[in-house]
Design a protein around this motif. Structure first.
Motif, PDB file in Angstrom:
ATOM      1  N   LEU A  46     -12.660  29.694   6.521  1.00 11.40           N
ATOM      2  CA  LEU A  46     -13.381  29.943   7.768  1.00 11.40           C
ATOM      3  C   LEU A  46     -12.457  29.611   8.927  1.00 11.40           C
ATOM      4  O   LEU A  46     -11.970  28.477   9.049  1.00 11.40           O
ATOM      5  CB  LEU A  46     -14.638  29.082   7.830  1.00 11.40           C
ATOM      6  CG  LEU A  46     -15.491  29.191   9.097  1.00 11.40           C
ATOM      7  CD1 LEU A  46     -16.010  30.607   9.293  1.00 11.40           C
ATOM      8  CD2 LEU A  46     -16.658  28.208   9.050  1.00 11.40           C
ATOM      9  N   GLU A  47     -12.178  30.617   9.765  1.00 12.67           N
ATOM     10  CA  GLU A  47     -11.259  30.436  10.887  1.00 12.67           C
ATOM     11  C   GLU A  47     -12.038  30.074  12.147  1.00 12.67           C
ATOM     12  O   GLU A  47     -12.875  30.843  12.608  1.00 12.67           O
ATOM     13  CB  GLU A  47     -10.450  31.709  11.113  1.00 12.67           C
ATOM     14  CG  GLU A  47      -9.340  31.526  12.131  1.00 12.67           C
ATOM     15  CD  GLU A  47      -8.448  32.746  12.237  1.00 12.67           C
ATOM     16  OE1 GLU A  47      -7.224  32.569  12.293  1.00 12.67           O
ATOM     17  OE2 GLU A  47      -8.983  33.875  12.268  1.00 12.67           O
ATOM     18  N   LEU A  48     -11.726  28.901  12.674  1.00 12.42           N
ATOM     19  CA  LEU A  48     -12.455  28.383  13.838  1.00 12.42           C
ATOM     20  C   LEU A  48     -11.640  28.591  15.102  1.00 12.42           C
ATOM     21  O   LEU A  48     -10.594  27.966  15.295  1.00 12.42           O
ATOM     22  CB  LEU A  48     -12.753  26.894  13.634  1.00 12.42           C
ATOM     23  CG  LEU A  48     -13.771  26.255  14.567  1.00 12.42           C
ATOM     24  CD1 LEU A  48     -15.160  26.818  14.309  1.00 12.42           C
ATOM     25  CD2 LEU A  48     -13.782  24.746  14.389  1.00 12.42           C
ATOM     26  N   LYS A  49     -12.112  29.518  15.936  1.00 13.71           N
ATOM     27  CA  LYS A  49     -11.524  29.734  17.254  1.00 13.71           C
ATOM     28  C   LYS A  49     -12.621  29.566  18.291  1.00 13.71           C
ATOM     29  O   LYS A  49     -13.689  30.132  18.135  1.00 13.71           O
ATOM     30  CB  LYS A  49     -10.916  31.134  17.357  1.00 13.71           C
ATOM     31  CG  LYS A  49      -9.664  31.324  16.518  1.00 13.71           C
ATOM     32  CD  LYS A  49      -9.009  32.663  16.799  1.00 13.71           C
ATOM     33  CE  LYS A  49      -7.702  32.804  16.043  1.00 13.71           C
ATOM     34  NZ  LYS A  49      -7.007  34.071  16.343  1.00 13.71           N
ATOM     35  N   ILE A 274      -4.904  30.699  -3.874  1.00 12.28           N
ATOM     36  CA  ILE A 274      -4.546  32.116  -3.803  1.00 12.28           C
ATOM     37  C   ILE A 274      -3.043  32.261  -3.986  1.00 12.28           C
ATOM     38  O   ILE A 274      -2.258  31.467  -3.445  1.00 12.28           O
ATOM     39  CB  ILE A 274      -4.986  32.724  -2.451  1.00 12.28           C
ATOM     40  CG1 ILE A 274      -6.505  32.686  -2.321  1.00 12.28           C
ATOM     41  CG2 ILE A 274      -4.499  34.158  -2.299  1.00 12.28           C
ATOM     42  CD1 ILE A 274      -7.019  33.096  -0.964  1.00 12.28           C
ATOM     43  N   SER A 275      -2.649  33.272  -4.723  1.00 10.14           N
ATOM     44  CA  SER A 275      -1.232  33.543  -4.946  1.00 10.14           C
ATOM     45  C   SER A 275      -0.531  33.841  -3.631  1.00 10.14           C
ATOM     46  O   SER A 275      -1.119  34.447  -2.717  1.00 10.14           O
ATOM     47  CB  SER A 275      -1.068  34.728  -5.906  1.00 10.14           C
ATOM     48  OG  SER A 275       0.278  35.152  -5.941  1.00 10.14           O
ATOM     49  N   LYS A 276       0.728  33.439  -3.550  1.00 11.61           N
ATOM     50  CA  LYS A 276       1.498  33.632  -2.322  1.00 11.61           C
ATOM     51  C   LYS A 276       1.644  35.109  -1.965  1.00 11.61           C
ATOM     52  O   LYS A 276       1.777  35.477  -0.796  1.00 11.61           O
ATOM     53  CB  LYS A 276       2.879  32.992  -2.491  1.00 11.61           C
ATOM     54  CG  LYS A 276       3.678  32.900  -1.202  1.00 11.61           C
ATOM     55  CD  LYS A 276       4.954  32.112  -1.399  1.00 11.61           C
ATOM     56  CE  LYS A 276       5.729  31.996  -0.085  1.00 11.61           C
ATOM     57  NZ  LYS A 276       6.975  31.210  -0.248  1.00 11.61           N
ATOM     58  N   ASP A 277       1.614  35.985  -2.997  1.00 12.51           N
ATOM     59  CA  ASP A 277       1.778  37.426  -2.773  1.00 12.51           C
ATOM     60  C   ASP A 277       0.484  38.124  -2.384  1.00 12.51           C
ATOM     61  O   ASP A 277       0.503  39.287  -1.956  1.00 12.51           O
ATOM     62  CB  ASP A 277       2.359  38.088  -4.029  1.00 12.51           C
ATOM     63  CG  ASP A 277       3.757  37.572  -4.355  1.00 12.51           C
ATOM     64  OD1 ASP A 277       4.496  37.261  -3.397  1.00 12.51           O
ATOM     65  OD2 ASP A 277       4.092  37.463  -5.548  1.00 12.51           O
ATOM     66  N   ASP A 278      -0.638  37.437  -2.552  1.00 11.81           N
ATOM     67  CA  ASP A 278      -1.930  38.031  -2.199  1.00 11.81           C
ATOM     68  C   ASP A 278      -2.282  37.726  -0.744  1.00 11.81           C
ATOM     69  O   ASP A 278      -1.749  36.803  -0.130  1.00 11.81           O
ATOM     70  CB  ASP A 278      -3.035  37.500  -3.117  1.00 11.81           C
ATOM     71  CG  ASP A 278      -2.871  37.978  -4.551  1.00 11.81           C
ATOM     72  OD1 ASP A 278      -2.292  39.069  -4.736  1.00 11.81           O
ATOM     73  OD2 ASP A 278      -3.313  37.268  -5.470  1.00 11.81           O
ATOM     74  N   ASP A 279      -3.208  38.504  -0.205  1.00  8.91           N
ATOM     75  CA  ASP A 279      -3.669  38.281   1.165  1.00  8.91           C
ATOM     76  C   ASP A 279      -4.596  37.069   1.232  1.00  8.91           C
ATOM     77  O   ASP A 279      -5.384  36.825   0.300  1.00  8.91           O
ATOM     78  CB  ASP A 279      -4.413  39.511   1.694  1.00  8.91           C
ATOM     79  CG  ASP A 279      -3.494  40.699   1.904  1.00  8.91           C
ATOM     80  OD1 ASP A 279      -2.291  40.474   2.137  1.00  8.91           O
ATOM     81  OD2 ASP A 279      -3.979  41.850   1.826  1.00  8.91           O
ATOM     82  N   LEU A 280      -4.489  36.346   2.327  1.00  4.88           N
ATOM     83  CA  LEU A 280      -5.396  35.223   2.556  1.00  4.88           C
ATOM     84  C   LEU A 280      -6.767  35.763   2.935  1.00  4.88           C
ATOM     85  O   LEU A 280      -6.889  36.647   3.785  1.00  4.88           O
ATOM     86  CB  LEU A 280      -4.859  34.329   3.678  1.00  4.88           C
ATOM     87  CG  LEU A 280      -5.737  33.139   4.085  1.00  4.88           C
ATOM     88  CD1 LEU A 280      -5.814  32.123   2.956  1.00  4.88           C
ATOM     89  CD2 LEU A 280      -5.183  32.486   5.355  1.00  4.88           C
ATOM     90  N   ASN A 281      -7.784  35.242   2.301  1.00  2.00           N
ATOM     91  CA  ASN A 281      -9.153  35.651   2.630  1.00  2.00           C
ATOM     92  C   ASN A 281      -9.652  34.802   3.807  1.00  2.00           C
ATOM     93  O   ASN A 281     -10.039  33.654   3.630  1.00  2.00           O
ATOM     94  CB  ASN A 281     -10.076  35.473   1.421  1.00  2.00           C
ATOM     95  CG  ASN A 281      -9.667  36.346   0.253  1.00  2.00           C
ATOM     96  OD1 ASN A 281      -9.160  37.440   0.448  1.00  2.00           O
ATOM     97  ND2 ASN A 281      -9.872  35.858  -0.958  1.00  2.00           N
ATOM     98  N   LYS A 282      -9.604  35.395   4.996  1.00  3.36           N
ATOM     99  CA  LYS A 282     -10.077  34.688   6.188  1.00  3.36           C
ATOM    100  C   LYS A 282     -11.329  35.357   6.715  1.00  3.36           C
ATOM    101  O   LYS A 282     -11.458  36.572   6.658  1.00  3.36           O
ATOM    102  CB  LYS A 282      -9.020  34.713   7.300  1.00  3.36           C
ATOM    103  CG  LYS A 282      -7.850  33.806   7.091  1.00  3.36           C
ATOM    104  CD  LYS A 282      -7.051  33.612   8.374  1.00  3.36           C
ATOM    105  CE  LYS A 282      -6.551  34.917   8.946  1.00  3.36           C
ATOM    106  NZ  LYS A 282      -5.700  34.708  10.150  1.00  3.36           N
TER     107      LYS A 282
END
Length: 584
Positions: A46-49, A274-282
């Motif tokens: 969860l990205e908090l801005k 998560i694998s370094k090659d996969d996209d981050l789920n944000k």
């Protein structure tokens, strides 16, 4: 002539028709077109801005046209932010939170409330990381709750202590010939000081210094607990700017490392599994809220009504940004009539304003208290008129960093007599009686000043009586801590102006206790309806006057203009906090 008139009418009619057709096509496209659906994936962060405005209460319109045409402002409700973090705590798909905000567009008390909720989230075992290219003091304070804090290698941290700047306009009045005539009660009532002097009075300097130190100490206590740096060391760091570069900040344990954003993303991937090659789920906070996570669902039979009073107090209807007696009284009556409502929490975030409107709201609260438990929760501000409408509650909660008190009264009237004389205007009056009259084109008479001062004294005495009754104190005791003096929440607790330090949820829990209920849900009031004319003001072709002036003057000059304009529009006796105090 008729031909030209008809031609012009045809052109205008065609343009209007084309505009309506374009709006219709946009509406159809939004309704039937493909829209990207928000998906919450497993192992998400969860990205908090918090760069959008945070308000205590920011209801969104249910009208789809409002969203399509941009009528819904980009704003966040503090209640929905808190609820989203609470839901994320037990959400299996959320692994942790990333605080990555360039600034926190919220008051210090609101920021502290969000930070406290983040601390609860961290206690659940999930992680919190923070990253920024540069931290200002408020964003660092929020981010200091994180397990690890990172900054860009060429960034820095603005950690220097709190300061407040007050602008003074006495010389401006002399140069322009426009003077503000002031009558006040309260040696600390500094709302009108900028129009009386060229420099800050010792009384005002004393009160500002006092509440700034109190608020700063609260921030330091929280930072110290999370970073393992003593308060003495933190003050030394602030005094000597020992966090101004990443290297210094790391040496003084203000941050953990200086890394680039891609390296930060790799850290988030690793801790999320998560694998370094996969996209981050944000998932952004706003998208998470859009999935219904900004609410806490409940089938409880009982309700606690939370009535939000936010903004300056005006005599009239009010809206989402201003407290008018009409909307607040209507909300109180509606809550009282709902048989499922067992208690009321009044959430106050206000610098005050109209004394008459404050009294009318106070009266309705007295009637409400006869039927239901009444608890007040103070936000960033609950001062002057904001305190007036709070003082008769069964219990008052304030955040430690709340600014409250300012029990004082003033009256202010613009006077153009010097300007009129300078440009050759002479005003003559004819009256049937000899009562004290006032003209902006004539110097204020002694008789009118005495009558107005009498009104100010009368309101001040009523204010003291309201506080004395509500707080179970003598008028003399109230007067000794009144005089327009501003206090932090911590100071107000020590002075007996509030009962307890706590947030909105603490106030709700106490209200439930008074109502003797354990199974309940909250219901927010009031409801706001925006007129079409106000909605259309967002469009460039009907741009508001203030937006045009802001673009022309720039932000700094616009603040000066706005302050003078606000004071010139005041009507009636005011119970109001200073407009021009800003904390940096």
């Amino acid at each position: 002539m008729n031909f030209l008139r008809n031609l012009a009418a045809s052109i205008i009619g065609t343009l209007i028709a084309l505009g309506l057709i374009v709006m219709l096509f946009l509406l159809i496209a939004a309704t039937f077109g493909d829209t990207k659906k928000v998906v919450l994936k497993s192992n998400s962060v969860l990205e908090l801005k918090l760069e959008n405005i945070v308000k205590d209460y920011a209801p969104k319109s249910n009208d789809p046209l409002d969203e399509l045409l941009g009528f819904n402002d980009k704003k966040l409700g503090l209640n929905t932010v808190i609820n989203a973090i609470e839901n994320a705590k037990t959400d299996d798909k959320i692994k942790g939170i990333s605080i990555s905000t360039l600034g926190v567009n919220a008051g210090i008390a609101q920021t502290q409330a969000i930070r406290d909720k983040l601390f609860e989230f961290k206690e659940s075992g999930k992680f919190i990381f923070a990253y920024a290219d540069f931290y200002d003091q408020k964003s660092y304070y929020l981010s200091s709750v994180a397990d690890s804090i990172f900054v860009n290698p060429v960034g820095g941290i603005d950690f220097k202590g709190l300061s407040s700047e007050v602008l003074f306009y006495k010389d401006l009045q002399e140069k322009t010939g426009v003077k503000m005539e002031v009558i006040r009660h309260g040696k600390y009532k500094s709302a009108v000081e900028p129009f009386l002097y060229n420099e800050m009075s010792e009384n005002n300097r004393e009160q500002i210094s006092s509440f700034l130190k109190s608020i700063w100490n609260e921030m330091l206590v929280d930072i110290s607990a999370n970073r393992g740096v003593t308060i003495t060391e933190l003050n030394k760091i602030a005094d000597n700017l020992l966090a101004r570069t990443p290297k210094l900040a790391i040496e003084n344990n203000i941050i953990d490392a200086a890394i680039y954003e891609d390296e930060y993303v790799d850290k988030l991937k690793k801790i999320s599994g998560i694998s370094k090659d996969d996209d981050l789920n944000k998932i952004s906070l706003s998208n998470y809220i859009s999935k219904g996570k900004g609410r806490v669902l409940s089938t409880a039979p009982h309700k606690i009504a939370v009535i939000y009073a936010q903004g300056e107090i005006i005599y009239g209807k009010g809206d989402e940004d201003k407290i008018g007696q009409y909307l607040i009284i209507k909300a109180l009556k509606k809550a009282r009539k709902d048989k499922k409502v067992k208690a009321i929490v009044l959430r106050v975030n206000s610098p005050g304003g109209s004394a008459l409107a404050s009294e009318l709201i106070w009266r309705e609260l007295e009637l409400t208290k006869e039927k239901l438990p009444l608890v007040v929760s103070m936000g960033n501000l609950a001062a002057s008129g904001g305190y007036y409408i709070s003082c008769n509650a069964d219990r008052i909660f304030a955040e430690p960093t709340t600014i409250t008190g300012s029990i004082g009264v003033f009256g202010i009237l613009p006077n153009f007599s010097k300007l009129a004389k300078n440009i050759g205007i002479n005003a003559e009056q004819v009256s049937t009686n000899t009562g004290a009259n006032y003209s902006v084109f004539e110097p204020m008479s002694t008789k009118f000043r005495l009558v107005t001062a009498e009104g100010v004294e009368n309101i001040y005495n009523i204010f003291l009586e309201r506080v004395a009754k509500g707080r179970n104190m003598s008028k003399q005791a109230v007067d000794s801590i009144a005089q327009g003096r501003v206090w932090s929440g911590v100071e107000a607790l020590n002075k007996g102006l509030v009962d307890e330090l706590g947030n909105l949820n603490d106030a709700i829990l106490y209200a439930a206790e008074l109502a003797e209920i354990t199974d309940y849900k909250t219901r927010n009031y009031p409801s706001y309806k925006v007129d079409l004319e106000d909605k259309l003001s967002n469009f460039p072709f009907v741009k508001s006057k203030n937006k045009i002036i802001l673009e022309e003057l720039g932000e700094s000059n616009f603040k000066i203009y706005q302050t003078v304009k606000q004071f010139s529009k005041l009507r009636g006796i005011q119970t109001r906090l200073p407009f021009v105090i800003t904390i940096n």
